[in-house]
Each structure stands twice: as structure tokens, then as C-alpha cells.
Design a protein around this motif. Structure first.
Motif, PDB file in Angstrom:
ATOM      1  N   GLY A   1       4.357   1.397  -3.875  1.00  0.00           N
ATOM      2  CA  GLY A   1       3.064   1.313  -3.206  1.00  0.00           C
ATOM      3  C   GLY A   1       1.962   1.851  -4.082  1.00  0.00           C
ATOM      4  O   GLY A   1       2.170   2.804  -4.839  1.00  0.00           O
ATOM      5  N   VAL A   2       0.786   1.250  -3.976  1.00  0.00           N
ATOM      6  CA  VAL A   2      -0.354   1.719  -4.769  1.00  0.00           C
ATOM      7  C   VAL A   2      -0.880   3.057  -4.250  1.00  0.00           C
ATOM      8  O   VAL A   2      -1.541   3.796  -4.970  1.00  0.00           O
TER       9      VAL A   2
ATOM     10  N   SER B   1       8.174   4.788  -3.164  1.00  0.00           N
ATOM     11  CA  SER B   1       7.805   5.146  -4.533  1.00  0.00           C
ATOM     12  C   SER B   1       6.350   4.795  -4.758  1.00  0.00           C
ATOM     13  O   SER B   1       5.873   3.771  -4.273  1.00  0.00           O
ATOM     14  N   ARG B   2       5.665   5.641  -5.505  1.00  0.00           N
ATOM     15  CA  ARG B   2       4.289   5.334  -5.911  1.00  0.00           C
ATOM     16  C   ARG B   2       4.345   4.541  -7.212  1.00  0.00           C
ATOM     17  O   ARG B   2       5.113   4.867  -8.115  1.00  0.00           O
TER      18      ARG B   2
ATOM     19  N   PRO C   1       5.711   9.480  -2.135  1.00  0.00           N
ATOM     20  CA  PRO C   1       7.111   9.291  -2.516  1.00  0.00           C
ATOM     21  C   PRO C   1       8.100   9.929  -1.544  1.00  0.00           C
ATOM     22  O   PRO C   1       7.861  11.004  -0.997  1.00  0.00           O
ATOM     23  N   GLY C   2       9.211   9.212  -1.338  1.00  0.00           N
ATOM     24  CA  GLY C   2      10.318   9.732  -0.549  1.00  0.00           C
ATOM     25  C   GLY C   2      10.316   9.395   0.925  1.00  0.00           C
ATOM     26  O   GLY C   2      11.241   9.781   1.640  1.00  0.00           O
ATOM     27  N   GLN C   3       9.320   8.653   1.411  1.00  0.00           N
ATOM     28  CA  GLN C   3       9.286   8.297   2.832  1.00  0.00           C
ATOM     29  C   GLN C   3      10.238   7.145   3.112  1.00  0.00           C
ATOM     30  O   GLN C   3      10.411   6.245   2.291  1.00  0.00           O
ATOM     31  N   GLU C   4      10.834   7.176   4.290  1.00  0.00           N
ATOM     32  CA  GLU C   4      11.672   6.061   4.726  1.00  0.00           C
ATOM     33  C   GLU C   4      10.790   4.864   5.062  1.00  0.00           C
ATOM     34  O   GLU C   4       9.595   5.015   5.299  1.00  0.00           O
TER      35      GLU C   4
ATOM     36  N   THR D   1       0.819  -1.208   0.000  1.00  0.00           N
ATOM     37  CA  THR D   1       0.000   0.000   0.000  1.00  0.00           C
ATOM     38  C   THR D   1       0.857   1.264   0.000  1.00  0.00           C
ATOM     39  O   THR D   1       0.875   2.020  -0.944  1.00  0.00           O
ATOM     40  N   GLY D   2       1.577   1.494   1.100  1.00  0.00           N
ATOM     41  CA  GLY D   2       2.318   2.738   1.266  1.00  0.00           C
ATOM     42  C   GLY D   2       3.797   2.651   0.977  1.00  0.00           C
ATOM     43  O   GLY D   2       4.510   3.648   1.051  1.00  0.00           O
TER      44      GLY D   2
END
Length: 156
Positions: free
Chosen positions: A37-38, A66-67, A42-45, A9-10
Motif C-alpha cells: 500500500g502507498v 506492507s508499505r 505494516p503488519g495489519q491483517e 492505499t492501505g
């Protein structure tokens, strides 16, 4: 099959763990692996517990979420999702992906309920259990990839 994309997901828990664990299992074998992730920002650890579980296993990781997009769909030879709902979302939004999208457990032949539960927001024990479920599937995937029939998957 050389390019494998793991999707959740995320893109902060399950798919980054699957990506890092698979990369560690197949180091030097020529596989490229990514995750997305669906519904990722973007850019989260990776989540703190996901990173801790990987650290406990001695697995190196550096992750930025990444999305899922058309570029990743085109890049991949196979897309392995954590749940049936991820698989169906991808099939709905990216029909071109239909022939190459599976749940991870479905792809490796685990019978029954094909979802890997989301540990997001749970305790460290939930992440450890999730990693065990992922590892069971990745162990099967590693064996499958040694079979010559699967080496050519995605090369058609």
C-alpha cells in the motif's frame, strides 16, 4: 514477467484480494505475487470483509500489510495499481518505477474509467463487487500472460 506487485492505499482490501486471487488463478505457473500500500501501516491483517470474500471464493489467504518501498519496486517486474492516483503517487515518489507501473484495468486493456473503487468501510456487498471487478481484470491478465510477448516482460 514473473514478479507482479499489486498496490492500493492501505494494503488491507483491494491489493490483498488481488494478490490472493491471482495466486489462486496461477498456482504452479511460476509467478511470484505480492501486494503493498502507498499509505499502509505494516503488519495489519486484511479487512474482515476482504477475508470473508476470499473465503466465499475458496481462496486461501494469509496477509500482513506492507508499505510500498524501494525494495518492492526493485523486486517487481510490473506494478499494478487499483487507481490512477496510486499510479501517479508511485511515479512521483519512485521515478524508477515509471516504466513498469500501470493501473490494473489499464494494463489489461479495459477502456474508460481505470479505477477499482475502494470498498474500505463499506458493506460486504461492496467487497463482493470490488472482487468481481478485480476478477474481471485478473481473468484478462491470465489470458495475456499466456501470450509469449508478455512472458518476457520485465526480463529486459
Amino acid at each position: 514477467m514473473k514478479r507482479i506487485l499489486f498496490v492500493c492505499t492501505g494494503n488491507t482490501c483491494r491489493s490483498p484480494m488481488a494478490e490472493a486471487m491471482f495466486r489462486a488463478k496461477t498456482a504452479g505457473l511460476g509467478y511470484e505475487v505480492r501486494s503493498a500500500g502507498v499509505a499502509a501501516f505494516p503488519g495489519q491483517e486484511a479487512s474482515l470483509h476482504a477475508k470473508q470474500v476470499l473465503d466465499e471464493r475458496g481462496i486461501e489467504h494469509a496477509h500482513a500489510s506492507s508499505r510500498l518501498d524501494e525494495g518492492l519496486i526493485d523486486w517487481s517486474d510490473v506494478i499494478l495499481t487499483m487507481t490512477n492516483s496510486h499510479k501517479h503517487a508511485i511515479q512521483s515518489f519512485f521515478p524508477i518505477a515509471i516504466p513498469k507501473v500501470y493501473t490494473l484495468r489499464e494494463f489489461v486493456g479495459i477502456e474508460g474509467f481505470a479505477d477499482i473503487a475502494d470498498p474500505f468501510g463499506g458493506a460486504l456487498a461492496d467487497y463482493r463487487l470490488c472482487a468481481e471487478e478485480i476478477e474481471e481484470s485478473l481473468d484478462r491478465l491470465s489470458v495475456m500472460l499466456k501470450d509469449p510477448r508478455f512472458r518476457e516482460f520485465g526480463d529486459e
